[in-house]
Design a protein around this motif. Structure first.
Motif, short mmCIF file in Angstrom:
data_model
loop_
_atom_site.label_atom_id
_atom_site.label_comp_id
_atom_site.label_asym_id
_atom_site.label_seq_id
_atom_site.Cartn_x
_atom_site.Cartn_y
_atom_site.Cartn_z
N ASN B 157 0.84 -1.03 0.32
CA ASN B 157 0.14 -0.28 0.45
C ASN B 157 0.90 0.99 -0.02
N THR B 158 1.84 1.22 0.78
CA THR B 158 2.99 2.72 0.35
C THR B 158 3.34 2.47 -0.43
N TRP B 159 3.99 1.89 -0.87
CA TRP B 159 4.77 2.19 -2.82
C TRP B 159 3.37 2.58 -3.77
N ALA B 160 1.80 1.13 -3.17
CA ALA B 160 0.49 2.07 -4.52
C ALA B 160 0.32 3.34 -4.39
N ARG B 161 0.05 4.09 -3.01
CA ARG B 161 0.10 5.62 -2.82
C ARG B 161 1.07 6.08 -3.42
N SER B 162 1.99 5.93 -2.87
CA SER B 162 2.97 6.50 -3.41
C SER B 162 3.23 6.61 -4.65
N GLY B 163 2.90 5.83 -5.61
CA GLY B 163 3.13 5.58 -6.42
C GLY B 163 2.03 5.80 -7.65
N GLY B 164 1.00 6.29 -7.42
CA GLY B 164 0.32 7.59 -8.01
C GLY B 164 -0.01 8.38 -7.43
N PHE B 165 0.56 8.47 -6.61
CA PHE B 165 0.55 10.11 -6.39
C PHE B 165 1.57 10.97 -7.24
N HIS B 166 2.81 10.01 -7.39
CA HIS B 166 3.93 10.63 -8.44
C HIS B 166 3.72 10.40 -9.97
N SER B 167 2.84 9.01 -10.16
CA SER B 167 2.65 8.72 -11.55
C SER B 167 2.17 10.54 -12.40
N VAL B 168 1.56 11.55 -10.94
CA VAL B 168 0.97 12.88 -11.26
C VAL B 168 1.83 14.01 -11.03
N VAL B 169 2.19 13.98 -9.78
CA VAL B 169 3.28 14.91 -9.71
C VAL B 169 4.15 15.04 -10.16
N ASP B 170 4.44 13.94 -10.63
CA ASP B 170 6.13 14.56 -11.36
C ASP B 170 6.65 14.72 -12.30
N LYS B 171 5.14 14.75 -13.33
CA LYS B 171 4.92 15.40 -14.45
C LYS B 171 5.37 16.76 -14.90
N PHE B 172 5.09 17.68 -13.34
CA PHE B 172 5.04 19.34 -13.15
C PHE B 172 6.37 18.96 -13.16
N PRO B 173 7.59 19.94 -13.48
CA PRO B 173 8.74 19.78 -13.29
C PRO B 173 9.14 21.27 -12.14
N GLY B 174 7.86 22.34 -12.16
CA GLY B 174 7.79 22.93 -11.62
C GLY B 174 7.76 22.87 -9.79
N LEU B 175 7.18 20.73 -9.77
CA LEU B 175 7.36 20.37 -7.94
C LEU B 175 8.33 19.40 -7.66
N LYS B 176 9.26 19.99 -6.89
CA LYS B 176 10.89 19.33 -6.19
C LYS B 176 10.60 18.99 -4.70
N MET B 177 10.02 17.83 -4.96
CA MET B 177 10.66 16.54 -3.70
C MET B 177 11.59 16.67 -2.98
N VAL B 178 11.99 17.80 -1.73
CA VAL B 178 13.12 17.70 -1.02
C VAL B 178 13.51 16.70 -0.14
#
Lengths: 202, 299
Positions: B157-178
């Motif tokens: 579940n940890t990775w399914a949630r993270s994967g779903g979130f990043h499948s969207v957010v990673d397509k927006f280069p203005g958002l940086k995970m620190v």
């Protein structure tokens, strides 16, 4: 034999056995190796071509008429829901005049006067895969793999197919759209609906 | 003598007839309120269907889980409603039960095998976190820095949630995970993790947490640092406390899971198995609903 030599040989044997008993692999590398066994891009290309060729989409007006008279059978006949839930995905056709193009959303008005939002930026999730009805959960060993198919399919639609089509569209054009629509049981149909397109044509 | 034997035989038969079939509910941890709801709902559904139900707590420990399975196999349980501790490590326990002829119905957490459990009834974590991810991108106007707090690394579940979130957010280069760190789905750990992360990254704009307990911990850390108004918090589960905070504008969004539906379905399937049904779908996803300021009042 000298005691030290005996212990030394024993230690070497022990280290040899321990070294050959376990091995360590980077978790990320292992996960990517598992995923690499399936060519998701090829599968998604095949699925996209299948969606266009099969042309299983229902006219939105036909769907709405069915929903207003026999909602449950309309969900069963036209919609697709994997597992348990109140919503389903439908593959629909709709045509309309472009009223506005703004930040990845094309707003169209149908001949019946309804306004429909055609989303071209937020093409994510399983909407298109599930609306197609062409793949089953049992086709993939894990949910993660099944979701990767959606990601590859969405990338094709969002980054390859739609930009070319959207470039040619301007306000006032009449366009035809085929795409995925999510509806929830009991949802009022007079609210503005949003379609995730697979095909937009002038 | 013959009369005595006949009476003893009748008494034994009476005991056997009175004995109810048994269903075990094995839960990863009862330290998290969400899993308490899942466990109690599963046990109640089993009881309502006429079974003797018993809850076993694995305390997030695969070896305790293994001991639980040994016990319930030797105690003659008829079915297991199971919330695993580990996507890989729990498979061996399911296989032990399978060898003993006891069906296992996984609830909420998936194991990495499609031929071990009789059926797996799971939240559609991926789709739920795609919706949270879209909400995240819109709330941040596609730019900013953020922290991700993960759940247990051994839980799919940890990775399914993270994967779903990043499948969207990673397509927006203005958002940086620190920073991306685990807090094991635990409220206090999440608070400590975010406090530490903020020492090196004091100007973050948002926090995405893999469950609501961690979102509440993160919110507490932000409140203590005087940053609760500036930093946007996102969770997952649909906990009542988080929904209240969404209504108050303190947390932006969460994904609502349906533990009662999963528990009811698992108990119903176990009952059907015991009564002779042999074919079950291997995985049954259960829809997750996005809750944000626009619809929180409905929940």
């Amino acid at each position: 034999m000298n005691k030290n030599i005996k212990y030394g040989i024993g230690l070497v044997l022990l280290l040899f056995l321990a070294y050959n008993s376990v091995y360590f692999t980077d978790l990320d590398q292992m996960k990517s190796e598992d995923a690499d066994t399936i060519d998701f891009n090829a599968k998604a290309t095949q699925l996209y071509e299948g969606i266009i060729a099969e042309n299983t989409a229902t006219d939105l007006s036909t769907l709405k008429a069915a929903l207003s008279t026999q909602s449950d059978s309309a969900f069963a006949n036209f919609g697709n829901r994997l597992g348990i839930g109140e919503s389903a995905y439908f593959m629909v056709n709709v045509a309309g005049k472009v009223l506005r193009i703004n930040d990845g959303e094309i707003l169209i008005q149908t001949d019946e006067g309804e306004s429909i939002a055609v989303q071209t930026k937020f093409i994510f999730g399983n909407a298109i895969r599930d609306a197609s009805g062409l793949v089953a959960l049992t086709d993939y060993k894990t949910n993660a793999d099944f979701n990767k198919l959606s990601e590859a399919l969405n990338t094709i639609v969002r980054e390859e197919k739609l930009p070319k089509a959207v470039q040619k569209i301007k306000v006032g054009d009449v366009i035809k759209v085929e795409g995925a629509l999510k509806l929830t049981k009991g949802q009022p149909l007079n609210t503005q609906l949003e379609i995730l397109p697979v095909l937009i044509e002038k | 003598m013959a009369l005595l034997c006949a009476m003893m035989l009748a008494a034994c038969r009476g005991d056997k007839e009175a004995e109810k079939p048994k269903i075990a509910v094995v839960i990863s941890t009862l330290n998290n309120p969400w899993f308490v709801v899942l466990a109690e709902a599963a046990a109640k559904n089993a009881s309502d269907l006429g079974y003797e139900a018993k809850i076993f707590d694995s305390q997030n420990n695969p070896s305790t889980e293994s001991d639980n399975f040994e016990n319930l196999i030797s105690s003659g349980f008829d079915a297991i409603l199971f919330n695993p501790t580990d996507a890989d490590g729990s498979i061996v326990n399911i296989l032990k039960a399978k060898t003993a002829g006891i069906p296992v119905f996984c609830m909420d957490r998936e194991v990495n095998a499609d031929d071990a459990a009789t059926c797996q009834i799971l939240s559609d974590n991926y789709s739920g976190c795609v919706d949270v991810g879209i909400e995240f991108v819109k709330a941040l106007n596609e730019k900013g820095t953020y922290v991700e707090i993960l759940g247990l690394v051994g839980d799919n579940n940890t990775w399914a949630r993270s994967g779903g979130f990043h499948s969207v957010v990673d397509k927006f280069p203005g958002l940086k995970m620190v920073a991306q760190q685990t807090a094991d789905f635990d409220r206090n750990k999440a608070m400590e993790v975010l406090e530490t992360v903020m020492q090196a990254n004091p100007d973050i704009d948002a926090v995405f947490c893999g469950n609501d307990a961690m979102a509440l911990g993160a919110y507490q850390a932000l409140l203590s640092a005087g940053k609760a108004e500036k930093v946007k918090v996102f969770g997952f589960d649909g906990a009542g406390e988080v929904i209240e905070k969404i209504k108050e504008g303190k947390i932006v969004a969460t994904g609502l899971q349906h533990p009662l539906v999963m528990a009811e379905t698992a108990a119903k399937f176990a009952d059907e198995f015991i009564k002779g049904r042999t074919v079950f779908p291997q995985r049954v996803p259960v829809e997750v609903n996005l809750i944000n300021a626009s619809n929180a009042a409905q929940f």
